[in-house]
Design a protein around this motif. Structure first.
Motif, PDB file in Angstrom:
ATOM      1  N   ASP A   1      63.474  24.529  71.077  1.00 45.17           N
ATOM      2  CA  ASP A   1      63.388  25.709  70.216  1.00 45.17           C
ATOM      3  C   ASP A   1      63.648  26.983  71.017  1.00 45.17           C
ATOM      4  N   GLU A   2      63.100  27.020  72.237  1.00 44.26           N
ATOM      5  CA  GLU A   2      63.297  28.231  73.041  1.00 44.26           C
ATOM      6  C   GLU A   2      64.773  28.416  73.413  1.00 44.26           C
ATOM      7  N   GLU A   3      65.433  27.309  73.767  1.00 41.25           N
ATOM      8  CA  GLU A   3      66.865  27.408  74.094  1.00 41.25           C
ATOM      9  C   GLU A   3      67.659  27.907  72.887  1.00 41.25           C
ATOM     10  N   LEU A   4      67.311  27.373  71.742  1.00 42.79           N
ATOM     11  CA  LEU A   4      67.981  27.759  70.496  1.00 42.79           C
ATOM     12  C   LEU A   4      67.793  29.255  70.231  1.00 42.79           C
ATOM     13  N   LEU A   5      66.578  29.744  70.466  1.00 49.63           N
ATOM     14  CA  LEU A   5      66.268  31.145  70.192  1.00 49.63           C
ATOM     15  C   LEU A   5      66.924  32.084  71.199  1.00 49.63           C
TER      16      LEU A   5
ATOM     17  N   GLN B   1      64.623  22.977  58.791  1.00 48.93           N
ATOM     18  CA  GLN B   1      63.599  21.940  58.955  1.00 48.93           C
ATOM     19  C   GLN B   1      62.779  22.130  60.234  1.00 48.93           C
ATOM     20  N   ARG B   2      63.289  22.980  61.127  1.00 47.85           N
ATOM     21  CA  ARG B   2      62.541  23.265  62.360  1.00 47.85           C
ATOM     22  C   ARG B   2      61.762  24.573  62.239  1.00 47.85           C
ATOM     23  N   ARG B   3      61.693  25.137  61.025  1.00 48.79           N
ATOM     24  CA  ARG B   3      61.168  26.490  60.829  1.00 48.79           C
ATOM     25  C   ARG B   3      59.787  26.711  61.467  1.00 48.79           C
ATOM     26  N   GLU B   4      58.827  25.808  61.163  1.00 47.98           N
ATOM     27  CA  GLU B   4      57.445  26.033  61.633  1.00 47.98           C
ATOM     28  C   GLU B   4      57.372  26.103  63.153  1.00 47.98           C
ATOM     29  N   LEU B   5      58.054  25.167  63.804  1.00 51.30           N
ATOM     30  CA  LEU B   5      58.035  25.150  65.267  1.00 51.30           C
ATOM     31  C   LEU B   5      58.764  26.356  65.844  1.00 51.30           C
ATOM     32  N   LEU B   6      59.844  26.759  65.179  1.00 48.47           N
ATOM     33  CA  LEU B   6      60.583  27.940  65.642  1.00 48.47           C
ATOM     34  C   LEU B   6      59.694  29.179  65.576  1.00 48.47           C
ATOM     35  N   LEU B   7      58.955  29.335  64.465  1.00 53.04           N
ATOM     36  CA  LEU B   7      58.076  30.498  64.307  1.00 53.04           C
ATOM     37  C   LEU B   7      57.010  30.531  65.399  1.00 53.04           C
ATOM     38  N   GLN B   8      56.491  29.357  65.704  1.00 54.71           N
ATOM     39  CA  GLN B   8      55.479  29.257  66.762  1.00 54.71           C
ATOM     40  C   GLN B   8      56.063  29.702  68.113  1.00 54.71           C
ATOM     41  N   THR B   9      57.260  29.198  68.403  1.00 56.94           N
ATOM     42  CA  THR B   9      57.923  29.562  69.669  1.00 56.94           C
ATOM     43  C   THR B   9      58.247  31.052  69.701  1.00 56.94           C
ATOM     44  N   MET B  10      58.595  31.602  68.539  1.00 54.49           N
ATOM     45  CA  MET B  10      58.900  33.041  68.478  1.00 54.49           C
ATOM     46  C   MET B  10      57.655  33.860  68.810  1.00 54.49           C
TER      47      MET B  10
ATOM     48  N   LYS C   1      55.161  36.579  75.666  1.00 55.57           N
ATOM     49  CA  LYS C   1      55.694  36.449  77.013  1.00 55.57           C
ATOM     50  C   LYS C   1      56.547  37.663  77.400  1.00 55.57           C
ATOM     51  N   LYS C   2      57.368  38.134  76.463  1.00 59.34           N
ATOM     52  CA  LYS C   2      58.337  39.178  76.801  1.00 59.34           C
ATOM     53  C   LYS C   2      57.920  40.568  76.329  1.00 59.34           C
ATOM     54  N   GLY C   3      56.766  40.658  75.670  1.00 59.30           N
ATOM     55  CA  GLY C   3      56.285  41.965  75.229  1.00 59.30           C
ATOM     56  C   GLY C   3      57.034  42.535  74.023  1.00 59.30           C
ATOM     57  N   TYR C   4      57.575  41.670  73.165  1.00 59.05           N
ATOM     58  CA  TYR C   4      58.214  42.172  71.951  1.00 59.05           C
ATOM     59  C   TYR C   4      57.135  42.484  70.912  1.00 59.05           C
TER      60      TYR C   4
ATOM     61  N   THR D   1      71.538  34.984  54.840  1.00 61.73           N
ATOM     62  CA  THR D   1      70.787  34.724  56.061  1.00 61.73           C
ATOM     63  C   THR D   1      69.341  34.399  55.749  1.00 61.73           C
ATOM     64  N   GLU D   2      68.843  33.324  56.339  1.00 59.26           N
ATOM     65  CA  GLU D   2      67.404  33.121  56.312  1.00 59.26           C
ATOM     66  C   GLU D   2      66.831  33.871  57.499  1.00 59.26           C
ATOM     67  N   LEU D   3      65.929  34.813  57.198  1.00 62.65           N
ATOM     68  CA  LEU D   3      65.353  35.639  58.250  1.00 62.65           C
ATOM     69  C   LEU D   3      63.955  35.140  58.576  1.00 62.65           C
ATOM     70  N   LEU D   4      63.753  34.745  59.828  1.00 63.00           N
ATOM     71  CA  LEU D   4      62.434  34.325  60.288  1.00 63.00           C
ATOM     72  C   LEU D   4      61.838  35.463  61.112  1.00 63.00           C
ATOM     73  N   VAL D   5      60.558  35.769  60.861  1.00 68.13           N
ATOM     74  CA  VAL D   5      59.940  36.897  61.546  1.00 68.13           C
ATOM     75  C   VAL D   5      58.619  36.478  62.167  1.00 68.13           C
ATOM     76  N   ALA D   6      58.395  36.898  63.410  1.00 67.55           N
ATOM     77  CA  ALA D   6      57.131  36.588  64.079  1.00 67.55           C
ATOM     78  C   ALA D   6      56.735  37.752  64.974  1.00 67.55           C
ATOM     79  N   GLY D   7      55.502  37.705  65.476  1.00 63.18           N
ATOM     80  CA  GLY D   7      55.022  38.752  66.372  1.00 63.18           C
ATOM     81  C   GLY D   7      54.004  39.639  65.696  1.00 63.18           C
ATOM     82  N   GLU D   8      53.273  40.380  66.539  1.00 64.95           N
ATOM     83  CA  GLU D   8      52.163  41.205  66.054  1.00 64.95           C
ATOM     84  C   GLU D   8      52.589  42.177  64.953  1.00 64.95           C
ATOM     85  N   ARG D   9      53.773  42.759  65.127  1.00 65.87           N
ATOM     86  CA  ARG D   9      54.191  43.790  64.161  1.00 65.87           C
ATOM     87  C   ARG D   9      55.278  43.277  63.206  1.00 65.87           C
ATOM     88  N   HIS D  10      55.115  42.041  62.777  1.00 67.31           N
ATOM     89  CA  HIS D  10      56.083  41.444  61.843  1.00 67.31           C
ATOM     90  C   HIS D  10      56.244  42.270  60.572  1.00 67.31           C
ATOM     91  N   VAL D  11      55.237  43.119  60.302  1.00 71.32           N
ATOM     92  CA  VAL D  11      55.267  43.928  59.082  1.00 71.32           C
ATOM     93  C   VAL D  11      56.464  44.885  59.071  1.00 71.32           C
TER      94      VAL D  11
END
Ligand SMILES: [Mn+2]
Length: 449
Positions: free
Chosen positions: A333-337, A366-375, A381-384, A399-409
Protein backbone atom coordinates in the motif's frame (compact mmCIF):
# COMPACT_ATOMS: atom_id res chain seq x y z
CA UNK A 1 32.50 15.96 -26.49
CA UNK A 2 30.92 15.65 -23.08
CA UNK A 3 27.38 14.35 -23.24
CA UNK A 4 24.33 16.48 -22.48
CA UNK A 5 21.69 14.64 -20.48
CA UNK A 6 18.01 15.01 -21.36
CA UNK A 7 16.09 14.06 -18.25
CA UNK A 8 12.56 14.11 -16.81
CA UNK A 9 11.32 14.34 -13.21
CA UNK A 10 11.69 11.92 -10.32
CA UNK A 11 9.09 9.13 -10.15
CA UNK A 12 9.24 9.09 -13.94
CA UNK A 13 5.95 8.70 -15.78
CA UNK A 14 5.42 7.80 -19.44
CA UNK A 15 5.38 11.43 -20.62
CA UNK A 16 8.68 12.34 -18.94
CA UNK A 17 10.46 9.26 -20.32
CA UNK A 18 8.97 9.61 -23.81
CA UNK A 19 9.88 13.30 -23.96
CA UNK A 20 13.45 12.60 -22.77
CA UNK A 21 14.12 9.84 -25.30
CA UNK A 22 12.54 11.67 -28.22
CA UNK A 23 14.01 15.08 -27.44
CA UNK A 24 17.51 13.61 -27.11
CA UNK A 25 17.03 12.16 -30.60
CA UNK A 26 15.72 15.48 -31.91
CA UNK A 27 18.73 17.36 -30.54
CA UNK A 28 21.09 14.72 -31.88
CA UNK A 29 19.64 15.19 -35.36
CA UNK A 30 19.52 18.98 -35.33
CA UNK A 31 22.39 20.17 -33.14
CA UNK A 32 26.03 19.46 -32.39
CA UNK A 33 26.82 17.37 -29.38
CA UNK A 34 26.07 14.05 -27.79
CA UNK A 35 22.68 13.77 -26.13
CA UNK A 36 21.84 11.01 -23.67
CA UNK A 37 18.25 10.41 -22.52
CA UNK A 38 17.94 9.76 -18.80
CA UNK A 39 15.27 8.87 -16.24
CA UNK A 40 15.53 10.14 -12.67
CA UNK A 41 14.46 6.82 -11.15
CA UNK A 42 13.38 3.27 -11.91
CA UNK A 43 10.96 2.72 -14.76
CA UNK A 44 7.38 1.67 -14.05
CA UNK A 45 6.07 -1.49 -15.65
CA UNK A 46 3.92 0.33 -18.22
CA UNK A 47 6.97 2.23 -19.46
CA UNK A 48 8.95 -0.98 -19.90
CA UNK A 49 5.97 -2.45 -21.74
CA UNK A 50 5.83 0.50 -24.16
CA UNK A 51 9.59 0.49 -24.83
CA UNK A 52 9.57 -3.27 -25.35
CA UNK A 53 6.61 -3.12 -27.70
CA UNK A 54 8.19 -0.37 -29.78
CA UNK A 55 11.66 -1.96 -29.72
CA UNK A 56 13.29 1.05 -28.07
CA UNK A 57 16.25 1.16 -25.69
CA UNK A 58 15.40 2.22 -22.14
CA UNK A 59 16.93 5.51 -20.98
CA UNK A 60 19.90 5.60 -18.61
CA UNK A 61 18.75 5.59 -14.99
CA UNK A 62 20.41 8.65 -13.49
CA UNK A 63 20.09 9.07 -9.74
CA UNK A 64 22.32 12.08 -9.31
CA UNK A 65 23.83 14.76 -11.53
CA UNK A 66 26.20 16.09 -8.88
CA UNK A 67 29.73 16.85 -10.04
CA UNK A 68 31.97 13.78 -9.96
CA UNK A 69 35.46 12.75 -11.03
CA UNK A 70 34.41 12.26 -14.66
CA UNK A 71 33.61 15.97 -14.88
CA UNK A 72 37.27 16.74 -14.15
CA UNK A 73 38.57 14.77 -17.12
CA UNK A 74 39.74 16.70 -20.12
CA UNK A 75 38.87 15.55 -23.56
CA UNK A 76 42.42 15.05 -24.75
CA UNK A 77 43.45 12.02 -26.68
CA UNK A 78 44.43 9.24 -24.27
CA UNK A 79 48.07 8.32 -24.67
CA UNK A 80 49.33 5.18 -23.03
CA UNK A 81 51.98 2.49 -23.25
CA UNK A 82 51.84 -1.28 -23.07
CA UNK A 83 53.42 -3.42 -20.39
CA UNK A 84 55.63 -5.35 -22.83
CA UNK A 85 57.30 -2.29 -24.37
CA UNK A 86 61.02 -1.90 -23.66
CA UNK A 87 62.58 1.34 -22.51
CA UNK A 88 63.62 2.36 -26.02
CA UNK A 89 60.03 2.21 -27.22
CA UNK A 90 58.93 3.95 -24.04
CA UNK A 91 61.50 6.68 -24.64
CA UNK A 92 60.18 7.28 -28.13
CA UNK A 93 56.61 7.70 -26.82
CA UNK A 94 57.68 9.97 -23.99
CA UNK A 95 59.67 12.25 -26.29
CA UNK A 96 57.07 12.31 -29.02
CA UNK A 97 54.21 13.28 -26.72
CA UNK A 98 56.20 15.19 -24.10
CA UNK A 99 54.85 13.00 -21.31
CA UNK A 100 55.78 13.17 -17.66
CA UNK A 101 53.38 10.54 -16.40
CA UNK A 102 52.48 7.56 -18.55
CA UNK A 103 49.59 5.17 -17.92
CA UNK A 104 50.20 1.51 -18.71
CA UNK A 105 47.18 -0.31 -20.13
CA UNK A 106 46.35 -3.81 -21.26
CA UNK A 107 44.91 -4.58 -24.68
CA UNK A 108 41.33 -3.90 -23.58
CA UNK A 109 42.18 -0.52 -22.16
CA UNK A 110 42.29 -1.81 -18.58
CA UNK A 111 44.52 0.10 -16.20
CA UNK A 112 47.68 -1.72 -15.08
CA UNK A 113 49.97 0.88 -13.58
CA UNK A 114 51.68 4.22 -13.87
CA UNK A 115 55.15 5.23 -14.91
CA UNK A 116 56.78 8.62 -14.39
CA UNK A 117 59.92 9.88 -16.04
CA UNK A 118 61.17 10.41 -12.51
CA UNK A 119 60.99 6.66 -11.92
CA UNK A 120 62.88 5.98 -15.13
CA UNK A 121 65.53 8.58 -14.33
CA UNK A 122 66.07 6.97 -10.92
CA UNK A 123 66.89 3.67 -12.57
CA UNK A 124 69.63 5.27 -14.62
CA UNK A 125 70.90 7.17 -11.59
CA UNK A 126 71.01 4.11 -9.39
CA UNK A 127 72.72 1.80 -11.84
CA UNK A 128 75.16 4.25 -13.37
CA UNK A 129 75.58 6.27 -10.28
CA UNK A 130 78.91 5.09 -8.85
CA UNK A 131 82.38 5.64 -10.34
CA UNK A 132 82.96 1.87 -10.39
CA UNK A 133 80.26 1.58 -12.96
CA UNK A 134 81.71 3.95 -15.52
CA UNK A 135 83.84 1.25 -17.17
CA UNK A 136 80.86 -1.03 -17.45
CA UNK A 137 78.39 1.61 -18.53
CA UNK A 138 77.72 0.30 -22.08
CA UNK A 139 76.68 -3.06 -20.61
CA UNK A 140 74.63 -1.46 -17.91
CA UNK A 141 72.87 0.78 -20.41
CA UNK A 142 72.09 -2.15 -22.68
CA UNK A 143 70.69 -3.93 -19.68
CA UNK A 144 68.50 -1.05 -18.68
CA UNK A 145 67.19 -0.39 -22.18
CA UNK A 146 66.07 -3.99 -22.53
CA UNK A 147 63.86 -3.80 -19.49
CA UNK A 148 60.13 -3.90 -19.92
CA UNK A 149 57.63 -1.34 -18.82
CA UNK A 150 56.04 -4.09 -16.72
CA UNK A 151 59.24 -4.35 -14.63
CA UNK A 152 59.38 -0.71 -13.66
CA UNK A 153 55.79 0.58 -13.63
CA UNK A 154 54.21 1.46 -10.32
CA UNK A 155 51.22 -0.67 -9.42
CA UNK A 156 51.03 -0.23 -5.65
CA UNK A 157 50.21 2.71 -3.41
CA UNK A 158 48.69 4.61 -6.26
CA UNK A 159 45.80 6.97 -5.63
CA UNK A 160 43.22 5.98 -8.19
CA UNK A 161 39.75 7.43 -8.69
CA UNK A 162 36.57 5.95 -10.07
CA UNK A 163 34.60 8.20 -12.37
CA UNK A 164 31.54 8.40 -10.11
CA UNK A 165 33.34 9.50 -6.94
CA UNK A 166 32.24 12.87 -5.55
CA UNK A 167 34.57 15.85 -5.62
CA UNK A 168 34.96 16.03 -1.82
CA UNK A 169 36.63 12.67 -1.92
CA UNK A 170 39.02 13.90 -4.62
CA UNK A 171 39.96 17.02 -2.65
CA UNK A 172 40.66 14.99 0.48
CA UNK A 173 42.75 12.41 -1.32
CA UNK A 174 44.71 15.02 -3.25
CA UNK A 175 45.44 16.92 -0.05
CA UNK A 176 46.68 13.75 1.61
CA UNK A 177 49.04 12.78 -1.24
CA UNK A 178 51.60 14.53 -3.39
CA UNK A 179 51.31 13.00 -6.82
CA UNK A 180 51.31 15.10 -9.94
CA UNK A 181 48.68 13.00 -11.71
CA UNK A 182 45.93 10.64 -10.63
CA UNK A 183 44.49 7.96 -12.90
CA UNK A 184 40.70 7.70 -13.35
CA UNK A 185 38.98 4.43 -14.23
CA UNK A 186 35.40 3.31 -14.84
CA UNK A 187 33.59 0.56 -12.97
CA UNK A 188 35.32 -2.03 -15.17
CA UNK A 189 38.78 -0.63 -14.43
CA UNK A 190 39.08 0.81 -17.92
CA UNK A 191 41.39 3.82 -18.01
CA UNK A 192 39.62 7.15 -18.69
CA UNK A 193 42.38 9.69 -18.20
CA UNK A 194 44.60 11.46 -15.70
CA UNK A 195 43.58 14.30 -13.44
CA UNK A 196 45.64 16.73 -11.41
CA UNK A 197 44.98 19.51 -8.89
CA UNK A 198 44.71 21.85 -11.83
CA UNK A 199 41.59 20.03 -13.07
CA UNK A 200 39.83 20.73 -9.77
CA UNK A 201 39.97 24.42 -10.60
CA UNK A 202 38.68 23.94 -14.12
CA UNK A 203 35.95 21.37 -13.54
CA UNK A 204 32.92 21.51 -15.80
CA UNK A 205 29.47 20.86 -14.37
CA UNK A 206 27.17 18.31 -15.98
CA UNK A 207 24.87 19.81 -18.59
CA UNK A 208 21.17 19.04 -18.57
CA UNK A 209 18.04 19.58 -20.58
CA UNK A 210 14.98 19.20 -18.33
CA UNK A 211 11.76 17.87 -19.78
CA UNK A 212 8.31 17.62 -18.16
CA UNK A 213 9.28 19.56 -15.00
CA UNK A 214 10.98 22.74 -13.92
CA UNK A 215 10.82 22.63 -10.11
CA UNK A 216 13.80 21.75 -7.98
CA UNK A 217 12.00 19.34 -5.65
CA UNK A 218 10.87 17.25 -8.62
CA UNK A 219 14.29 17.20 -10.27
CA UNK A 220 17.02 14.60 -10.09
CA UNK A 221 19.35 14.79 -7.06
CA UNK A 222 22.41 17.00 -7.41
CA UNK A 223 20.59 19.41 -9.77
CA UNK A 224 22.08 22.39 -7.89
CA UNK A 225 25.55 21.33 -9.03
CA UNK A 226 24.57 20.89 -12.67
CA UNK A 227 24.08 23.40 -15.46
CA UNK A 228 20.59 23.55 -16.97
CA UNK A 229 20.84 24.56 -20.60
CA UNK A 230 17.26 24.06 -21.74
CA UNK A 231 13.75 23.29 -20.36
CA UNK A 232 10.72 21.88 -22.22
CA UNK A 233 7.64 21.68 -20.00
CA UNK A 234 3.89 22.06 -19.53
CA UNK A 235 3.65 22.72 -15.76
CA UNK A 236 3.46 25.85 -13.65
CA UNK A 237 6.74 27.72 -13.49
CA UNK A 238 8.57 26.90 -10.26
CA UNK A 239 11.77 27.84 -8.56
CA UNK A 240 14.76 26.79 -10.65
CA UNK A 241 17.36 29.41 -11.41
CA UNK A 242 19.98 29.49 -14.13
CA UNK A 243 23.17 31.49 -14.51
CA UNK A 244 22.81 32.28 -18.19
CA UNK A 245 19.81 32.78 -20.42
CA UNK A 246 18.44 29.47 -21.62
CA UNK A 247 15.90 28.17 -24.09
CA UNK A 248 12.79 27.69 -21.90
CA UNK A 249 9.69 26.42 -23.66
CA UNK A 250 6.60 26.16 -21.48
CA UNK A 251 3.14 25.75 -22.97
CA UNK A 252 -0.14 24.88 -21.25
CA UNK A 253 -0.80 21.73 -23.26
CA UNK A 254 -1.69 18.22 -22.11
CA UNK A 255 1.76 16.69 -22.30
CA UNK A 256 5.43 17.46 -22.89
CA UNK A 257 5.39 14.79 -25.60
CA UNK A 258 3.07 17.10 -27.58
CA UNK A 259 5.72 19.83 -27.56
CA UNK A 260 8.55 17.46 -28.50
CA UNK A 261 6.49 15.96 -31.33
CA UNK A 262 5.67 19.44 -32.56
CA UNK A 263 9.41 20.21 -32.84
CA UNK A 264 9.90 17.17 -35.08
CA UNK A 265 6.84 17.87 -37.23
CA UNK A 266 7.28 21.63 -37.56
CA UNK A 267 10.94 21.35 -38.53
CA UNK A 268 10.49 18.30 -40.74
CA UNK A 269 12.95 16.24 -38.76
CA UNK A 270 12.66 12.53 -39.49
CA UNK A 271 10.53 10.87 -36.83
CA UNK A 272 10.77 7.09 -36.74
CA UNK A 273 7.68 4.95 -36.36
CA UNK A 274 8.78 3.78 -32.92
CA UNK A 275 9.50 7.28 -31.62
CA UNK A 276 6.13 8.41 -32.96
CA UNK A 277 4.57 5.55 -30.97
CA UNK A 278 6.47 6.58 -27.87
CA UNK A 279 5.39 10.24 -28.07
CA UNK A 280 1.86 9.09 -28.82
CA UNK A 281 1.98 7.07 -25.56
CA UNK A 282 3.17 10.16 -23.66
CA UNK A 283 0.20 12.18 -24.89
CA UNK A 284 -2.32 9.36 -24.34
CA UNK A 285 -1.25 8.73 -20.75
CA UNK A 286 -0.80 12.35 -19.66
CA UNK A 287 -4.17 13.39 -21.09
CA UNK A 288 -5.82 10.14 -19.93
CA UNK A 289 -6.88 9.37 -23.50
CA UNK A 290 -7.91 13.04 -24.01
CA UNK A 291 -10.33 12.97 -21.08
CA UNK A 292 -8.29 15.13 -18.73
CA UNK A 293 -9.35 18.81 -18.73
CA UNK A 294 -5.71 19.65 -19.46
CA UNK A 295 -6.17 18.33 -23.01
CA UNK A 296 -5.93 20.92 -25.80
CA UNK A 297 -6.74 20.77 -29.49
CA UNK A 298 -3.01 20.75 -30.19
CA UNK A 299 -2.65 17.51 -28.19
CA UNK A 300 -5.41 15.89 -30.25
CA UNK A 301 -4.07 17.14 -33.56
CA UNK A 302 -0.52 16.00 -32.90
CA UNK A 303 -1.61 12.67 -31.40
CA UNK A 304 -3.57 12.02 -34.58
CA UNK A 305 -0.47 12.45 -36.75
CA UNK A 306 1.63 10.34 -34.40
CA UNK A 307 -1.00 7.62 -34.12
CA UNK A 308 -1.29 7.18 -37.86
CA UNK A 309 2.50 7.18 -38.22
CA UNK A 310 2.84 4.52 -35.51
CA UNK A 311 -0.28 2.55 -36.38
CA UNK A 312 -1.77 2.96 -32.90
CA UNK A 313 -5.30 3.91 -31.86
CA UNK A 314 -5.88 6.11 -28.80
CA UNK A 315 -8.42 4.00 -26.90
CA UNK A 316 -7.01 0.57 -27.83
CA UNK A 317 -3.47 1.56 -27.05
CA UNK A 318 -4.48 3.56 -23.96
CA UNK A 319 -6.29 0.54 -22.52
CA UNK A 320 -3.28 -1.69 -23.10
CA UNK A 321 -0.93 0.76 -21.42
CA UNK A 322 -3.19 1.54 -18.45
CA UNK A 323 -3.76 -2.20 -18.05
CA UNK A 324 -0.02 -2.56 -17.45
CA UNK A 325 -0.02 0.25 -14.91
CA UNK A 326 -2.37 -1.60 -12.55
CA UNK A 327 -0.73 -2.19 -9.19
CA UNK A 328 1.06 -5.48 -8.96
CA UNK A 329 0.02 -8.14 -6.48
CA UNK A 330 3.19 -7.64 -4.48
CA UNK A 331 3.11 -3.84 -4.49
CA UNK A 332 2.53 -2.70 -0.90
CA UNK A 333 0.00 0.00 0.00
CA UNK A 334 2.81 2.40 0.84
CA UNK A 335 4.54 1.78 -2.50
CA UNK A 336 1.25 2.34 -4.28
CA UNK A 337 0.69 5.62 -2.42
CA UNK A 338 4.20 6.95 -2.95
CA UNK A 339 4.56 6.12 -6.64
CA UNK A 340 3.05 9.43 -7.74
CA UNK A 341 2.89 11.45 -4.53
CA UNK A 342 3.22 15.23 -4.55
CA UNK A 343 3.63 17.43 -1.49
CA UNK A 344 2.20 20.91 -1.14
CA UNK A 345 2.64 23.69 1.41
CA UNK A 346 0.18 26.46 2.26
CA UNK A 347 1.31 28.65 5.16
CA UNK A 348 1.86 26.28 8.08
CA UNK A 349 -0.02 23.42 6.46
CA UNK A 350 1.73 20.65 4.55
CA UNK A 351 -0.45 18.17 2.72
CA UNK A 352 0.03 15.54 0.04
CA UNK A 353 -1.94 14.26 -2.92
CA UNK A 354 -1.24 10.98 -4.61
CA UNK A 355 -2.86 9.86 -7.84
CA UNK A 356 -3.41 6.52 -9.51
CA UNK A 357 -4.86 6.47 -13.00
CA UNK A 358 -6.61 3.26 -13.87
CA UNK A 359 -9.11 1.57 -16.13
CA UNK A 360 -10.17 -0.81 -13.36
CA UNK A 361 -11.15 1.16 -10.28
CA UNK A 362 -12.48 -1.94 -8.49
CA UNK A 363 -8.99 -3.40 -8.28
CA UNK A 364 -7.94 -0.51 -6.07
CA UNK A 365 -11.23 0.14 -4.28
CA UNK A 366 -11.07 -3.31 -2.73
CA UNK A 367 -7.92 -2.19 -0.92
CA UNK A 368 -9.62 0.99 0.36
CA UNK A 369 -9.59 0.25 4.12
CA UNK A 370 -5.94 -0.73 4.20
CA UNK A 371 -4.99 2.21 2.00
CA UNK A 372 -6.74 4.64 4.37
CA UNK A 373 -4.89 3.13 7.30
CA UNK A 374 -1.54 3.49 5.52
CA UNK A 375 -2.43 7.07 4.58
CA UNK A 376 -2.99 7.88 8.28
CA UNK A 377 0.39 6.39 9.08
CA UNK A 378 2.06 8.38 6.28
CA UNK A 379 0.51 11.60 7.63
CA UNK A 380 2.00 10.93 11.06
CA UNK A 381 5.37 9.92 9.67
CA UNK A 382 5.76 12.83 7.25
CA UNK A 383 3.87 15.53 9.15
CA UNK A 384 1.05 15.99 6.62
CA UNK A 385 -2.06 17.72 8.00
CA UNK A 386 -4.00 15.48 5.64
CA UNK A 387 -3.47 13.48 2.53
CA UNK A 388 -5.61 12.51 -0.44
CA UNK A 389 -5.44 9.64 -2.85
CA UNK A 390 -7.10 10.21 -6.22
CA UNK A 391 -8.06 6.93 -7.85
CA UNK A 392 -8.97 8.21 -11.27
CA UNK A 393 -11.04 5.99 -13.53
CA UNK A 394 -10.30 6.93 -17.10
CA UNK A 395 -13.28 5.07 -18.53
CA UNK A 396 -15.81 6.40 -16.00
CA UNK A 397 -14.24 9.86 -16.22
CA UNK A 398 -14.23 10.42 -12.50
CA UNK A 399 -12.15 10.04 -9.38
CA UNK A 400 -12.63 8.20 -6.14
CA UNK A 401 -11.08 10.49 -3.57
CA UNK A 402 -9.71 8.91 -0.41
CA UNK A 403 -8.91 11.25 2.47
CA UNK A 404 -7.01 10.66 5.70
CA UNK A 405 -5.13 12.58 8.38
CA UNK A 406 -5.96 14.85 11.29
CA UNK A 407 -7.35 17.63 9.12
CA UNK A 408 -9.29 15.51 6.64
CA UNK A 409 -12.10 18.04 7.07
CA UNK A 410 -10.26 20.41 4.68
CA UNK A 411 -10.76 17.99 1.80
CA UNK A 412 -14.35 17.41 2.91
CA UNK A 413 -15.02 21.13 2.75
CA UNK A 414 -13.44 21.21 -0.68
CA UNK A 415 -15.34 18.30 -2.21
CA UNK A 416 -17.95 16.87 0.14
CA UNK A 417 -21.43 17.82 1.10
CA UNK A 418 -20.63 16.45 4.56
CA UNK A 419 -18.31 13.86 6.06
CA UNK A 420 -16.77 11.64 3.40
CA UNK A 421 -16.27 8.64 5.67
CA UNK A 422 -12.96 8.06 4.01
CA UNK A 423 -13.91 8.27 0.37
CA UNK A 424 -16.19 9.82 -2.23
CA UNK A 425 -16.62 9.41 -5.99
CA UNK A 426 -16.34 12.68 -7.87
CA UNK A 427 -17.75 12.55 -11.38
CA UNK A 428 -15.80 14.63 -13.91
CA UNK A 429 -12.79 15.22 -11.63
CA UNK A 430 -9.63 13.90 -13.30
CA UNK A 431 -6.81 16.41 -13.02
CA UNK A 432 -4.86 16.86 -9.81
CA UNK A 433 -3.17 20.07 -10.89
CA UNK A 434 -6.27 21.70 -12.41
CA UNK A 435 -9.22 20.42 -10.39
CA UNK A 436 -8.01 19.33 -6.97
CA UNK A 437 -4.94 21.29 -5.85
CA UNK A 438 -6.41 24.77 -6.51
CA UNK A 439 -9.68 23.92 -4.70
CA UNK A 440 -7.85 22.78 -1.58
CA UNK A 441 -5.61 25.85 -1.63
CA UNK A 442 -8.74 27.98 -1.80
CA UNK A 443 -10.23 26.31 1.33
CA UNK A 444 -6.97 26.78 3.23
CA UNK A 445 -6.76 30.40 2.16
CA UNK A 446 -10.32 31.15 3.30
CA UNK A 447 -9.63 29.52 6.66
CA UNK A 448 -7.02 32.16 7.39
CA UNK A 449 -9.38 35.07 6.74
MN1 LIG B 1 3.75 15.51 -18.36
Amino acid sequence: MKPIYVIGHKNPDVDSVAAAIAYAEYKQLTDNGTYIPGAAGDLRQEINFILDYLGLEPPAIIRSVGTTVEDLLEEDELIHVQADMNLIELGTMVREHKLKTVPVLDEQGGFLGLLTIGDVAMIFMNELGTTDNIENSPHILRDILQRRVADIMKTRDLVLFEKDEPLDEVRNQMLASRFRNYPVVDEKNRFLGLISRYNLLKMKRKQLILVDHNEKNQAVDGIEEAEIIEIIDHHRVGDLQTLSPIYFRNEPVGSTSTLVAESFLANQVTLSRSLAGLLFSGIITDTMIFKSPTTTSKDRRIAESLGSLAGLKPVDWGRQVFEKSLPGENQSDEELLCEDLKEYVSGETTFAISQIETIDIARISQRRELLLQTMDELCNKKGYAFMCLMVTDIMKEGTELLVAGERHVVAEQAFGQGPLHGSVFLQGIMSRKKQVVPVIYEVLRKEKL
